[in-house]
Design a protein around this motif. Structure first.
Motif, PDB file in Angstrom:
ATOM      1  N   TRP A 209      33.598 -14.958  18.293  1.00 32.63           N
ATOM      2  CA  TRP A 209      33.413 -13.257  18.474  1.00 32.63           C
ATOM      3  C   TRP A 209      33.101 -12.638  17.145  1.00 32.63           C
ATOM      4  CZ3 TRP A 209      38.453 -10.402  20.521  1.00 32.63           C
ATOM      5  CH2 TRP A 209      38.261  -9.286  20.651  1.00 32.63           C
ATOM      6  N   ALA A 210      33.828 -13.306  15.834  1.00 35.87           N
ATOM      7  CA  ALA A 210      33.296 -12.764  14.901  1.00 35.87           C
ATOM      8  C   ALA A 210      31.902 -13.371  14.326  1.00 35.87           C
ATOM      9  CB  ALA A 210      34.262 -13.129  13.791  1.00 35.87           C
ATOM     10  N   ASP A 211      31.466 -14.467  14.789  1.00 38.23           N
ATOM     11  CA  ASP A 211      30.119 -14.838  14.588  1.00 38.23           C
ATOM     12  C   ASP A 211      29.086 -13.881  15.111  1.00 38.23           C
ATOM     13  OD1 ASP A 211      31.326 -16.987  13.060  1.00 38.23           O
ATOM     14  OD2 ASP A 211      31.025 -18.475  14.561  1.00 38.23           O
ATOM     15  N   GLU A 212      29.124 -13.576  16.296  1.00 38.98           N
ATOM     16  CA  GLU A 212      28.420 -12.529  17.064  1.00 38.98           C
ATOM     17  C   GLU A 212      28.559 -11.284  16.583  1.00 38.98           C
ATOM     18  OE1 GLU A 212      26.062 -13.671  19.231  1.00 38.98           O
ATOM     19  OE2 GLU A 212      26.899 -15.737  19.438  1.00 38.98           O
ATOM     20  N   ALA A 213      29.666 -10.741  16.125  1.00 38.36           N
ATOM     21  CA  ALA A 213      29.388  -9.545  15.462  1.00 38.36           C
ATOM     22  C   ALA A 213      28.752  -9.473  14.235  1.00 38.36           C
ATOM     23  CB  ALA A 213      30.868  -9.094  15.374  1.00 38.36           C
ATOM     24  N   ALA A 214      29.083 -10.512  13.244  1.00 38.45           N
ATOM     25  CA  ALA A 214      28.190 -10.608  12.255  1.00 38.45           C
ATOM     26  C   ALA A 214      26.639 -10.643  12.405  1.00 38.45           C
ATOM     27  CB  ALA A 214      28.897 -11.696  11.466  1.00 38.45           C
ATOM     28  N   ALA A 215      26.415 -11.557  13.591  1.00 38.79           N
ATOM     29  CA  ALA A 215      25.024 -11.459  13.889  1.00 38.79           C
ATOM     30  C   ALA A 215      24.334 -10.326  14.443  1.00 38.79           C
ATOM     31  CB  ALA A 215      24.699 -12.606  14.739  1.00 38.79           C
ATOM     32  N   ALA A 216      24.925  -9.708  14.948  1.00 38.37           N
ATOM     33  CA  ALA A 216      24.620  -8.331  15.299  1.00 38.37           C
ATOM     34  C   ALA A 216      24.659  -7.364  14.288  1.00 38.37           C
ATOM     35  CB  ALA A 216      25.597  -7.802  16.522  1.00 38.37           C
ATOM     36  N   THR A 217      25.376  -7.331  13.302  1.00 39.20           N
ATOM     37  CA  THR A 217      25.455  -6.569  12.329  1.00 39.20           C
ATOM     38  C   THR A 217      24.095  -6.768  11.097  1.00 39.20           C
ATOM     39  OG1 THR A 217      27.726  -6.338  11.922  1.00 39.20           O
ATOM     40  CG2 THR A 217      26.643  -6.004   9.974  1.00 39.20           C
ATOM     41  N   VAL A 218      23.878  -8.096  10.855  1.00 38.86           N
ATOM     42  CA  VAL A 218      22.789  -8.198  10.065  1.00 38.86           C
ATOM     43  C   VAL A 218      21.120  -8.367  10.931  1.00 38.86           C
ATOM     44  CG1 VAL A 218      23.921  -9.502   8.584  1.00 38.86           C
ATOM     45  CG2 VAL A 218      22.969 -10.818  10.499  1.00 38.86           C
ATOM     46  N   GLY A 219      21.417  -8.381  12.247  1.00 41.64           N
ATOM     47  CA  GLY A 219      20.022  -8.274  13.295  1.00 41.64           C
ATOM     48  C   GLY A 219      19.561  -9.690  13.007  1.00 41.64           C
ATOM     49  N   ASP A 220      20.116 -10.864  12.535  1.00 44.30           N
ATOM     50  CA  ASP A 220      19.400 -11.799  12.475  1.00 44.30           C
ATOM     51  C   ASP A 220      20.326 -13.129  12.902  1.00 44.30           C
ATOM     52  OD1 ASP A 220      17.921 -14.217  11.775  1.00 44.30           O
ATOM     53  OD2 ASP A 220      17.040 -13.444  10.115  1.00 44.30           O
ATOM     54  N   ARG A 221      20.161 -13.681  14.004  1.00 46.77           N
ATOM     55  CA  ARG A 221      21.141 -14.725  14.457  1.00 46.77           C
ATOM     56  C   ARG A 221      20.873 -16.103  13.522  1.00 46.77           C
ATOM     57  NH1 ARG A 221      23.828 -14.362  19.089  1.00 46.77           N
ATOM     58  NH2 ARG A 221      23.545 -16.737  19.597  1.00 46.77           N
ATOM     59  N   ARG A 222      19.813 -16.504  13.109  1.00 45.95           N
ATOM     60  CA  ARG A 222      19.299 -17.519  12.320  1.00 45.95           C
ATOM     61  C   ARG A 222      20.075 -17.485  10.996  1.00 45.95           C
ATOM     62  NH1 ARG A 222      16.354 -22.260  12.763  1.00 45.95           N
ATOM     63  NH2 ARG A 222      15.731 -21.588  15.048  1.00 45.95           N
ATOM     64  N   LEU A 223      19.796 -16.371  10.377  1.00 41.45           N
ATOM     65  CA  LEU A 223      20.447 -16.056   9.012  1.00 41.45           C
ATOM     66  C   LEU A 223      22.126 -16.125   9.510  1.00 41.45           C
ATOM     67  CD1 LEU A 223      20.658 -14.915   6.165  1.00 41.45           C
ATOM     68  CD2 LEU A 223      20.681 -12.668   7.040  1.00 41.45           C
ATOM     69  N   ALA A 224      22.692 -15.479  10.360  1.00 43.35           N
ATOM     70  CA  ALA A 224      24.163 -15.749  10.521  1.00 43.35           C
ATOM     71  C   ALA A 224      24.566 -17.141  10.535  1.00 43.35           C
ATOM     72  CB  ALA A 224      24.596 -14.811  11.660  1.00 43.35           C
ATOM     73  N   ALA A 225      23.565 -18.055  11.302  1.00 36.52           N
ATOM     74  CA  ALA A 225      24.160 -19.351  11.329  1.00 36.52           C
ATOM     75  C   ALA A 225      23.998 -20.146  10.140  1.00 36.52           C
ATOM     76  CB  ALA A 225      22.978 -20.112  12.515  1.00 36.52           C
ATOM     77  N   THR A 226      22.975 -19.829   9.198  1.00 32.47           N
ATOM     78  CA  THR A 226      22.879 -20.400   8.027  1.00 32.47           C
ATOM     79  C   THR A 226      23.918 -20.171   7.164  1.00 32.47           C
ATOM     80  OG1 THR A 226      20.433 -20.609   8.337  1.00 32.47           O
ATOM     81  CG2 THR A 226      21.385 -20.769   5.890  1.00 32.47           C
ATOM     82  N   ALA A 227      24.384 -18.828   6.984  1.00 32.03           N
ATOM     83  CA  ALA A 227      25.470 -18.237   6.235  1.00 32.03           C
ATOM     84  C   ALA A 227      26.725 -18.933   6.565  1.00 32.03           C
ATOM     85  CB  ALA A 227      25.356 -16.809   6.246  1.00 32.03           C
ATOM     86  N   ILE A 228      26.867 -19.015   7.757  1.00 29.25           N
ATOM     87  CA  ILE A 228      28.354 -19.389   8.315  1.00 29.25           C
ATOM     88  C   ILE A 228      28.516 -20.939   7.604  1.00 29.25           C
ATOM     89  CG2 ILE A 228      29.737 -20.017  10.249  1.00 29.25           C
ATOM     90  CD1 ILE A 228      28.728 -17.228  11.332  1.00 29.25           C
ATOM     91  N   ALA A 229      27.227 -21.836   8.135  1.00 25.24           N
ATOM     92  CA  ALA A 229      27.192 -23.147   7.818  1.00 25.24           C
ATOM     93  C   ALA A 229      27.596 -23.334   6.320  1.00 25.24           C
ATOM     94  CB  ALA A 229      26.074 -23.737   7.961  1.00 25.24           C
ATOM     95  N   ARG A 230      26.867 -22.534   5.602  1.00 28.80           N
ATOM     96  CA  ARG A 230      26.789 -22.759   4.036  1.00 28.80           C
ATOM     97  C   ARG A 230      28.148 -22.214   3.634  1.00 28.80           C
ATOM     98  NH1 ARG A 230      21.905 -20.774   0.330  1.00 28.80           N
ATOM     99  NH2 ARG A 230      20.934 -22.535   1.714  1.00 28.80           N
TER     100      ARG A 230
END
Length: 315
Positions: A209-230
């Motif tokens: 839920w929080a991942d999707e909210a963060a991806a929507a905030t920055v507008g980039d799902r790939r960036l969100a995935a990279t940031a969460i992994a790192r």
């Protein structure tokens, strides 16, 4: 009397099947709906179990209120007193477990707030000195609102865009009051062992839920995935590490590879957008299981009242 025995079996057996149905339902729903469904299932199943045990525990006392001799109750149901004693013992144990978990949770929040004593406040953000990378959503306490806690080590481990994802993730936990769902399910799981299996499912869905909210905030799902992994790779348990299963919500909670894979895939589809056969099957199963548990308890008490009234008339 076979009906109270059926109530016992319902109270003990049905939560296992209903919890499995809730897990299946969660896998077919978007994260927000899945988290709410899992928490609701945990509360309903815990409530049904407690209601059944309370009903069994009250059988001898109801006999006293109706002025029915215990000997008559035992003649109708020889196991009435032993079953009532066991039900009372289980209820007492459940009460102790729920209270202990609640105080453990409060102690964790208190200790986490104490760990931020040297933090530098920046709006809703508390930056804690230290090289250990860590970040988590800290619930409010004593009229203080919730805060996002992040260490200097975590900020240094991420780039500017990745830090934006991290902070949006933790803010989503606070905005969605995810800690309320988490602690509610955590307390409910103290009532029946079958409900423990719902906790990792809920943790995963809250993080998604929080991942999707963060991806929507920055507008980039790939960036969100990279940031969460790192952030997860850099993160450390910090003050959240402990032996129980109710951690403060953090970007590193749950199976991170699955979360990253989900972010790299398509957007979650809302339940009304297309039929979800697994979701419907899971929901129907959970509702039927809860209804059977409640109906079993109600019918058992009704049968006992009828028996007590008949005994009074026959005196």
């Amino acid at each position: 009397m076979t009906v109270p025995l059926a109530v016992v079996l319902l109270a003990l057996v049905l939560p296992w099947g209903a919890a499995a149905a809730a897990r299946r339902l969660a896998s077919a729903l978007p994260p927000r709906e899945a988290a709410v469904a899992v928490t609701g299932a945990a509360v309903l199943l815990a409530g049904g179990t407690v209601a059944a045990l309370v009903g069994l525990f009250h059988v001898p006392f109801l006999a006293g209120l109706e002025r029915v001799p215990v000997s008559r109750v035992l003649a109708e149901w020889p196991a009435a007193v032993p079953v009532a004693a066991v039900a009372g013992a289980v209820l007492a144990l459940q009460s102790v477990r729920v209270a202990r978990r609640w105080f453990e949770h409060r102690r964790l929040v208190r200790d986490a707030w104490a760990a931020t004593a040297r933090a530098v406040p920046e709006g809703d953000l508390l930056v804690v000195p230290g090289s250990a990378p860590d970040a988590f959503a800290l619930p409010g306490q004593h009229r203080r609102g919730g805060r996002v806690v992040v260490t200097q080590g975590m900020l240094r481990a991420l780039g500017p865009a990745e830090r934006e994802v991290l902070l949006a993730h933790e803010r989503a936990h606070l905005a969605g009051h995810h800690h309320v769902l988490s602690v509610t399910a955590y307390l409910a799981a103290a009532v029946h062992p079958a409900l423990r299996s719902l906790l990792p499912v809920l943790d995963f869905q809250l993080e998604r839920w929080a991942d999707e909210a963060a991806a929507a905030t920055v507008g980039d799902r790939r960036l969100a995935a990279t940031a969460i992994a790192r952030a997860a790779l850099a993160g450390s348990p910090g003050p959240r590490e402990r032996g129980n299963r109710n951690p403060l919500l953090s970007v590193s909670t749950g199976p991170v590879p699955l979360r990253v894979e989900a972010l790299l895939g398509p957007l979650p589809v809302r339940p009304g957008a297309r039929p979800a056969r697994a979701a419907v099957a899971g929901l129907v199963t959970a509702v039927v299981a809860s209804a059977l548990l409640a109906a079993g308890l109600a019918y058992g008490l009704h049968e006992y009242v009828e028996f007590a009234a008949g005994a009074i008339r026959g005196r």
